[in-house]
Design a protein around this motif. Structure first.
Motif, PDB file in Angstrom:
ATOM      1  N   ASN A 189       0.808  -1.222   0.000  1.00  0.00           N
ATOM      2  CA  ASN A 189       0.000   0.000   0.000  1.00  0.00           C
ATOM      3  C   ASN A 189       0.840   1.270   0.000  1.00  0.00           C
ATOM      4  O   ASN A 189       0.342   2.337   0.330  1.00  0.00           O
ATOM      5  CB  ASN A 189      -0.910   0.007   1.228  1.00  0.00           C
ATOM      6  N   ILE A 190       2.110   1.167  -0.367  1.00  0.00           N
ATOM      7  CA  ILE A 190       2.983   2.337  -0.318  1.00  0.00           C
ATOM      8  C   ILE A 190       2.629   3.346  -1.406  1.00  0.00           C
ATOM      9  O   ILE A 190       2.915   4.516  -1.318  1.00  0.00           O
ATOM     10  CB  ILE A 190       4.464   1.913  -0.420  1.00  0.00           C
ATOM     11  N   TYR A 191       2.022   2.881  -2.499  1.00  0.00           N
ATOM     12  CA  TYR A 191       1.377   3.818  -3.422  1.00  0.00           C
ATOM     13  C   TYR A 191       0.075   3.207  -3.872  1.00  0.00           C
ATOM     14  O   TYR A 191      -0.095   1.995  -3.868  1.00  0.00           O
ATOM     15  CB  TYR A 191       2.263   4.211  -4.613  1.00  0.00           C
ATOM     16  N   ASN A 192      -0.884   4.065  -4.265  1.00  0.00           N
ATOM     17  CA  ASN A 192      -2.260   3.630  -4.450  1.00  0.00           C
ATOM     18  C   ASN A 192      -2.559   3.324  -5.900  1.00  0.00           C
ATOM     19  O   ASN A 192      -2.082   4.001  -6.804  1.00  0.00           O
ATOM     20  CB  ASN A 192      -3.222   4.707  -3.944  1.00  0.00           C
ATOM     21  N   ARG A 193      -3.378   2.276  -6.099  1.00  0.00           N
ATOM     22  CA  ARG A 193      -3.763   1.855  -7.448  1.00  0.00           C
ATOM     23  C   ARG A 193      -4.542   2.944  -8.192  1.00  0.00           C
ATOM     24  O   ARG A 193      -4.368   3.156  -9.388  1.00  0.00           O
ATOM     25  CB  ARG A 193      -4.627   0.585  -7.355  1.00  0.00           C
ATOM     26  N   GLU A 194      -5.405   3.642  -7.490  1.00  0.00           N
ATOM     27  CA  GLU A 194      -6.294   4.596  -8.176  1.00  0.00           C
ATOM     28  C   GLU A 194      -5.590   5.940  -8.331  1.00  0.00           C
ATOM     29  O   GLU A 194      -6.026   6.964  -7.837  1.00  0.00           O
ATOM     30  CB  GLU A 194      -7.587   4.765  -7.386  1.00  0.00           C
ATOM     31  N   HIS A 195      -4.489   5.910  -9.062  1.00  0.00           N
ATOM     32  CA  HIS A 195      -3.634   7.088  -9.141  1.00  0.00           C
ATOM     33  C   HIS A 195      -4.259   8.231  -9.919  1.00  0.00           C
ATOM     34  O   HIS A 195      -4.019   9.387  -9.625  1.00  0.00           O
ATOM     35  CB  HIS A 195      -2.303   6.696  -9.780  1.00  0.00           C
ATOM     36  N   GLU A 239       5.546   7.209 -13.999  1.00  0.00           N
ATOM     37  CA  GLU A 239       5.158   7.184 -15.411  1.00  0.00           C
ATOM     38  C   GLU A 239       6.060   8.085 -16.248  1.00  0.00           C
ATOM     39  O   GLU A 239       6.443   7.729 -17.372  1.00  0.00           O
ATOM     40  CB  GLU A 239       3.698   7.615 -15.552  1.00  0.00           C
ATOM     41  N   GLU A 240       6.421   9.235 -15.705  1.00  0.00           N
ATOM     42  CA  GLU A 240       7.247  10.189 -16.465  1.00  0.00           C
ATOM     43  C   GLU A 240       8.703   9.729 -16.546  1.00  0.00           C
ATOM     44  O   GLU A 240       9.309   9.737 -17.617  1.00  0.00           O
ATOM     45  CB  GLU A 240       7.177  11.566 -15.799  1.00  0.00           C
ATOM     46  N   ILE A 299       1.530   0.182 -14.271  1.00  0.00           N
ATOM     47  CA  ILE A 299       1.379   0.403 -12.828  1.00  0.00           C
ATOM     48  C   ILE A 299       0.356  -0.570 -12.255  1.00  0.00           C
ATOM     49  O   ILE A 299       0.572  -1.192 -11.195  1.00  0.00           O
ATOM     50  CB  ILE A 299       0.949   1.854 -12.541  1.00  0.00           C
ATOM     51  N   SER A 300      -0.749  -0.724 -12.958  1.00  0.00           N
ATOM     52  CA  SER A 300      -1.789  -1.643 -12.494  1.00  0.00           C
ATOM     53  C   SER A 300      -1.265  -3.081 -12.471  1.00  0.00           C
ATOM     54  O   SER A 300      -1.571  -3.850 -11.551  1.00  0.00           O
ATOM     55  CB  SER A 300      -3.017  -1.543 -13.396  1.00  0.00           C
ATOM     56  N   LYS A 319      14.027   1.601 -15.454  1.00  0.00           N
ATOM     57  CA  LYS A 319      13.118   1.025 -16.432  1.00  0.00           C
ATOM     58  C   LYS A 319      11.906   0.467 -15.700  1.00  0.00           C
ATOM     59  O   LYS A 319      12.032  -0.080 -14.603  1.00  0.00           O
ATOM     60  CB  LYS A 319      13.797  -0.098 -17.223  1.00  0.00           C
ATOM     61  N   ILE A 320      10.749   0.575 -16.301  1.00  0.00           N
ATOM     62  CA  ILE A 320       9.536   0.088 -15.672  1.00  0.00           C
ATOM     63  C   ILE A 320       9.568  -1.432 -15.538  1.00  0.00           C
ATOM     64  O   ILE A 320       9.045  -2.001 -14.577  1.00  0.00           O
ATOM     65  CB  ILE A 320       8.276   0.536 -16.456  1.00  0.00           C
TER      66      ILE A 320
END
Length: 569
Positions: free
Chosen positions: A60-66, A80-81, A90-91, A140-141
């Protein structure tokens, strides 16, 4: 200390009333963890409980519903940038994290039955810390997604082994209370994660969240180093079964080698014609081997009986390796018992509800109340605090009911007795869930939402903590495998809930959803409809628990009788 020894004696005596049952849970071991001092036990609980927060914080360190959280956009937008990632990437990282974190405890639990708990804690935590460090340095992602999978793999161990560790050091009559205390820490992870993530991202950048996790995990690794292992292989059915298989293989090889040597010795005095005749009939040589094996078994039976410590001596002569690890067989033993399958399904529904409410509440507070990430995190603390209180108080009440029913039954306990403690919370959970949904649907005061979050968390975890203790009690000698199997169920259910909840809830156009859901037919029902549906699922979950309370003992005993006639594994 005296009370704990008395409980141990009572539990051992209660089990010994049935002479056919081998009470592996009370097998004589050196440095028995259940006889440790209270302070030492609590230090183990505190260490494992603190480390169990890793899973909740990591997830939960960052949220899905960004794209719907105004202040939560920072971390996701930076990723993303800087890494040229899409919302689908991300999802994907979040979905894979949930799925792997739910399934991988099956591997760790099997390893812990051979390595011991401590070694698995150290290896898994180090692996998770490595994943956090590489994620913080990633450019890289694809590397970030891969490292999130490594984090999920590493962080999944403590959640399943923590309950097994408590089973190692506490008697059944004490486990409910200690399970409640242990489980209170990871319940705060989903509430504290978004707050910490938002603060760190706004103060530094998205990489700071992973550096924070790496430091926190590093502290946990340091705490694990002086921790004494609680695992005792004499009390593990998984280890004992693997040991029997290895001893049978070695015995067969030894018998064959012995028979061959004796046949060779005989052949030196047998005339060539007879020797040739013997060599031409393989059945005769096989018969000789079988005869020698029977003679050898007869010699063993004629030896005088040995003491408990002498019986355990082969444990020191045979060393098992990773080749003996078979994570599938213990899982089969767990799932083929109908009481385990039913209670794991019920636990999965409750855990999925907790995941769903975290995701959808974030969206509601952002869209309808204009809350930023920090405000959303503070509001969700109501659910975390309610869960914490439900875990601690529910665990104590569970032990109270268990001891009362055990005394009423003449000192003989049954694992299903603990489930009677869930009946009062069952009455209040579905109404609390429905009330939460319609409070959000009507957009009333946030205070009302927080009250319903607290009540939903309190009653759901009251029930869940008792089912977790039941899973440990009902699977003597396989507690680690049982909890890991339960973790895989709840991980799968949470994965499905996280993917389905938002499309059912949202009343927005498809541009606000990830591309995966744009192709799906949607009939959004809002918070009111969604949590009315969840209330129905909670009723189904409660009915499954009641079914186990009613029939679980008979199911469990029937399988125990069958397993005594089979090779356990």
């Amino acid at each position: 200390m005296a009370d704990e020894k008395r409980d141990a004696r009572q539990d051992a005596c209660a089990t010994s009333k049935s002479p056919a049952v081998v009470d592996i849970e009370h097998a004589v071991v050196a440095d028995d963890p259940r006889l440790w001092s209270k302070a030492r036990k609590l230090s183990v609980v505190a260490t494992v409980s603190a480390a169990s927060m890793i899973a909740g914080l990591s997830a939960n360190i960052y949220n899905r519903e960004h794209n719907l959280l105004p202040a939560g956009v920072a971390a996701i937008s930076q990723i993303e940038e800087q890494l040229h990632a899409s919302s689908g990437d991300i999802s994907l990282s979040l979905s894979l994290f949930i799925l792997i974190q739910g399934g991988m405890p099956l591997i760790w639990s099997a390893l812990s039955e051979f390595w011991g708990r401590k070694k698995v804690y150290l290896v898994s935590s180090a692996l998770c810390m490595l994943g956090c460090i590489v994620a913080a340095l990633s450019n890289k992602i694809s590397v970030l997604v891969g490292m999130r999978c490594i984090q999920a793999f590493g962080s999944s161990a403590v959640m399943s082994l923590g309950a097994a560790t408590l089973a190692d050091i506490y008697e059944p009559s004490q486990r409910g209370t200690m399970m409640g205390i242990y489980y209170s820490a990871p319940l705060l992870g989903p509430s504290l994660g978004p707050i910490l993530g938002g603060v760190l991202t706004q103060a530094f950048d998205w990489r700071a969240t992973f550096w924070f996790l790496a430091i926190f995990i590093g502290v946990c690794v340091i705490l694990f180093i002086p921790l004494k292992d609680t695992f005792r292989r004499e009390r593990s059915l998984v280890y004992q079964s693997a040991l029997k298989r290895r001893m049978a293989i070695q015995s067969a090889k030894g018998s064959e080698a012995s028979s061959l040597s004796q046949v060779t010795a005989v052949s030196r005095v047998v005339p060539p014609a007879e020797d040739k005749a013997q060599c031409s009939t393989p059945a005769m040589s096989r018969g000789a081997i079988d005869t020698l094996a029977r003679d050898r078994d007869l010699e063993k039976q004629q030896q005088p009986a040995r003491g408990v410590l002498e019986v355990a001596a082969p444990l020191n002569d045979i060393t098992l390796s990773l080749a003996d690890v078979n994570p599938v067989k213990p899982i089969i033993h767990i799932l083929r018992r109908l009481n385990n399958l039913t209670i794991a399904t019920s636990s999965g529904f409750i855990f999925a509800f907790s995941y769903s409410i975290g995701y959808t509440c974030s969206r509601t507070l952002a869209n309808e109340y204009g809350y930023n990430a920090l405000q959303i995190g503070l509001a969700l603390l109501a659910f975390g605090v309610g869960s914490l209180c439900g875990s601690v108080l529910g665990g104590r009440y569970s032990d109270y009911v268990f001891r009362k029913l055990k005394a009423r039954n003449g000192g003989v306990s049954q694992a299903e007795m603990r489930l009677e403690s869930t009946m009062i919370p069952m009455l209040f959970l579905p109404p609390s869930v429905i009330a939460y949904g319609w409070v959000c649907e009507r957009h009333v005061s946030v205070a009302a939402i927080c009250v319903m979050l607290f009540l939903s968390g309190f009653f759901s975890i009251c029930i869940y903590s008792s089912t977790l203790a039941y899973i440990v009690d009902a699977n003597t000698g396989r507690s680690s495998s049982a909890v890991a199997t339960n973790s895989s169920f709840r991980g799968f259910f949470a994965f499905v809930a996280a993917e389905v909840a938002v499309p059912l809830q949202v009343r927005a156009d498809s541009s606000t959803l990830p591309s995966f859901f744009e192709r799906m037919p949607r009939t959004p029902i809002g918070d009111g409809g969604l949590y009315s549906l969840w209330a129905g699922l909670m009723i189904l979950s409660e009915l499954l628990i009641l079914l186990v309370w009613w029939k679980g003992g008979a199911w469990r005993q029937r399988w125990e009788l069958k397993e005594r006639g089979l090779t356990q594994g």
